[in-house]
Design a protein around this motif. Sequence first.
Motif, short mmCIF file in Angstrom:
data_model
loop_
_atom_site.label_atom_id
_atom_site.label_comp_id
_atom_site.label_asym_id
_atom_site.label_seq_id
_atom_site.Cartn_x
_atom_site.Cartn_y
_atom_site.Cartn_z
N ALA A 155 0.81 -1.08 0.21
CA ALA A 155 0.00 -0.10 0.29
C ALA A 155 1.05 1.40 -0.16
N LYS A 156 1.72 1.06 0.79
CA LYS A 156 2.48 2.10 0.93
C LYS A 156 3.69 2.61 -0.68
N ALA A 157 4.07 1.75 -1.42
CA ALA A 157 4.82 1.64 -2.44
C ALA A 157 4.02 2.46 -2.79
N GLU A 158 2.99 1.73 -3.10
CA GLU A 158 1.07 1.63 -4.42
C GLU A 158 1.46 3.82 -4.65
N LEU A 159 0.64 4.23 -3.44
CA LEU A 159 0.32 5.10 -3.15
C LEU A 159 1.84 6.40 -3.68
N LEU A 160 2.26 6.05 -3.27
CA LEU A 160 4.35 7.14 -3.89
C LEU A 160 4.17 6.81 -5.17
N ALA A 161 4.34 5.72 -5.61
CA ALA A 161 4.13 5.04 -7.21
C ALA A 161 2.69 6.32 -7.81
N ASP A 162 1.54 6.07 -7.47
CA ASP A 162 0.83 6.61 -7.92
C ASP A 162 1.20 8.48 -7.59
N TYR A 163 1.43 8.25 -7.03
CA TYR A 163 2.42 10.36 -6.94
C TYR A 163 2.51 10.22 -8.17
N LEU A 164 4.59 9.50 -8.37
CA LEU A 164 5.17 9.95 -8.99
C LEU A 164 5.19 9.86 -10.54
N GLN A 165 3.37 8.56 -10.49
CA GLN A 165 3.04 8.89 -12.04
C GLN A 165 2.14 10.59 -12.45
N ALA A 166 1.44 10.63 -11.39
CA ALA A 166 0.45 11.95 -11.82
C ALA A 166 1.48 13.21 -11.98
N ASN A 167 2.53 13.19 -11.27
CA ASN A 167 3.36 14.76 -11.47
C ASN A 167 4.41 14.47 -12.46
N LEU A 168 5.49 13.13 -12.55
CA LEU A 168 6.40 12.77 -13.65
C LEU A 168 5.55 12.20 -15.06
N LEU A 169 6.70 12.51 -16.04
CA LEU A 169 5.05 12.37 -17.68
C LEU A 169 6.15 11.16 -17.55
N ASP A 170 7.53 10.64 -17.25
CA ASP A 170 8.54 9.71 -17.69
C ASP A 170 8.08 8.95 -16.91
N PHE A 171 7.17 8.47 -15.47
CA PHE A 171 7.39 7.60 -14.60
C PHE A 171 5.96 6.36 -14.69
N LYS A 172 5.58 5.72 -15.92
CA LYS A 172 4.76 5.19 -16.26
C LYS A 172 4.64 3.41 -14.54
N VAL A 173 3.27 3.46 -14.20
CA VAL A 173 3.23 2.24 -13.73
C VAL A 173 2.18 1.05 -14.32
N HIS A 174 2.52 -0.12 -14.03
CA HIS A 174 1.72 -1.56 -13.69
C HIS A 174 1.42 -1.72 -12.47
N LYS A 175 0.29 -2.05 -12.01
CA LYS A 175 0.09 -3.45 -10.59
C LYS A 175 -0.46 -3.89 -10.36
N ILE A 176 -0.20 -4.74 -10.01
CA ILE A 176 -0.65 -6.33 -9.90
C ILE A 176 -1.12 -6.52 -8.77
N THR A 177 -2.54 -7.12 -7.50
CA THR A 177 -2.45 -7.36 -6.45
C THR A 177 -2.56 -8.83 -6.97
N GLN A 178 -2.46 -9.43 -5.88
CA GLN A 178 -2.70 -10.92 -5.80
C GLN A 178 -3.34 -11.65 -4.59
N HIS A 179 -4.21 -12.35 -4.21
CA HIS A 179 -4.40 -12.99 -3.31
C HIS A 179 -3.66 -13.33 -1.80
N PRO A 180 -3.74 -13.00 -0.65
CA PRO A 180 -2.55 -13.28 0.22
C PRO A 180 -2.54 -14.66 0.12
N ASP A 181 -3.35 -15.72 -0.26
CA ASP A 181 -3.55 -17.50 -0.69
C ASP A 181 -2.28 -17.69 -1.18
N LYS A 182 -2.20 -16.93 -2.46
CA LYS A 182 -1.69 -17.27 -3.37
C LYS A 182 0.08 -16.69 -3.63
N TRP A 183 -0.10 -15.32 -3.00
CA TRP A 183 0.41 -15.01 -2.95
C TRP A 183 2.09 -15.81 -3.09
N GLU A 184 2.46 -16.65 -1.77
CA GLU A 184 3.63 -17.33 -2.23
C GLU A 184 4.04 -17.74 -3.77
#
Length: 475
Positions: free
Chosen positions: A15-44
């Motif tokens: 959550a912390k990394a994602e919010l910082l990434a969103d801020y960077l994407q909104a404010n920087l032209l060359d910063f592009k983000v792709h987000k993938i969440t996984q269910h806790p049971d499938k993460w490992e």
Amino acid sequence: GVTVFTGKANCPYYAKAELLADYLQANLLDFKVHKITQHPDKWEQWLHDICEMNGWEHRQSPIIWRELLDRGGKGLLLGGVNDFLEYAQHYYGITSMMLSEEMLDIAEENLQAHIEVEKEEEEIKSLIKPLQIWITSASGPICYQLIPLLANGEVFGMTTEISIHLLDTGQFKEVLCGIVMEAEDMAFPLLRSISEHTEIDEAFVQADIIIVLDDVLLNCEAQSLENYIREVSEICQVYAPLIEKNAKSEVRVISSGKTFVNLKAMMIMTYGPSIKPENVIAIATSWESAAKAMLARKLNMNAAGVKDVIVWGNITGCNYIDLSHAKLYGYDCALWGPADFPHPLLNVIYDSKWIHSEFQSAQSSLSSQVCHCVGMLPAHAVATVLRYWYHGSPPGEIVSVGILTKGQFCIPEGIVFSMPVRFQNGNWEVMTELEINETTQEVLGRLAHELIQEKLIALKEIKEMHPYGADKITS
């Protein structure tokens, strides 16, 4: 490039990394983000797989990397949340001041959002109900050749998913498992699932289509016709009640194979009185195709240009290949016209001696040719007829299939007889408008007599085995 953020849906560090990434994407032209969440049971498992694929060492959520080309390009691992914070501080002079409480709240929201998205995807998937296709005697070569034809989208359409169920006896379990694995490895986009079944009680569950490929092993010296007919009857006596019990009410049954295809269709109707007779057909297309190829060789042309050859009678027994309506398209001769201009075949083959002697006598070799093919021809025949049944046959073109007679062309009622039909709007209709000459009518009478004899032998066998089984057809 793109920075990829993946983590457990309920992970506060993600959550912390994602919010910082969103801020960077909104404010920087060359910063592009792709987000993938996984269910806790499938993460490992997911983390293990992605690291193994890329040769990375990483143990916890989140994992962040740069894709230098675009998503799917070669990944450059940045690491976890602390690594990303350092990266953002170093390159952009920006860091996150998020508190632990906020991180936990957003992580909880992320998990709920992830669960809702998964649920929506499942619901959408469940609305797209795949066609359930069952194939009997599925260890044989016809089935092996048929699976790719059914799964590539050309038969049912590029938006229709299918599930294939392979049925055979326990002794072929390994063969079936091999076919299942191979089909799965081919990763057909429209093949939702493929499974093997050796328990007869679970046969035909929820079936939309059943393709019956069972054959009897012919050895004329060892067995009589009666014994073969008894064998076919016994197979159908097992299948038909299971079809009635387990399959959908509108199930379509196709009888194919090298032996007794008319009789199999007949016996399925006999033992399954609630199965709609118009939904049971026997396939004659292999004989049609082989006859067209023989004619094309004689005329030195492409077999695809030979149309409207009719197969009458007992498809895998005594049949009659009728050329009186046959047409040639794209045939190079003195008369010429547009590409869709047909030449009547009998006007082109002046050698009537060839038709009456060589072609008619060649029918026996045609029969052996069709019966000895390794599976490509009958598989193509089944796929073609299924495509016509679902999407209609080419306008004006004749297709031969074995159906339960209702007196068409003066053929006696109540036998399965191959005759010309057209497919339209998910149904077929007999082309009763075709004119039949006297010679053909006589031949049809003889063929019908033979099929009636076969039926009488079968009904006699039924009465001996099961006194009440013959009610439907005998009435």
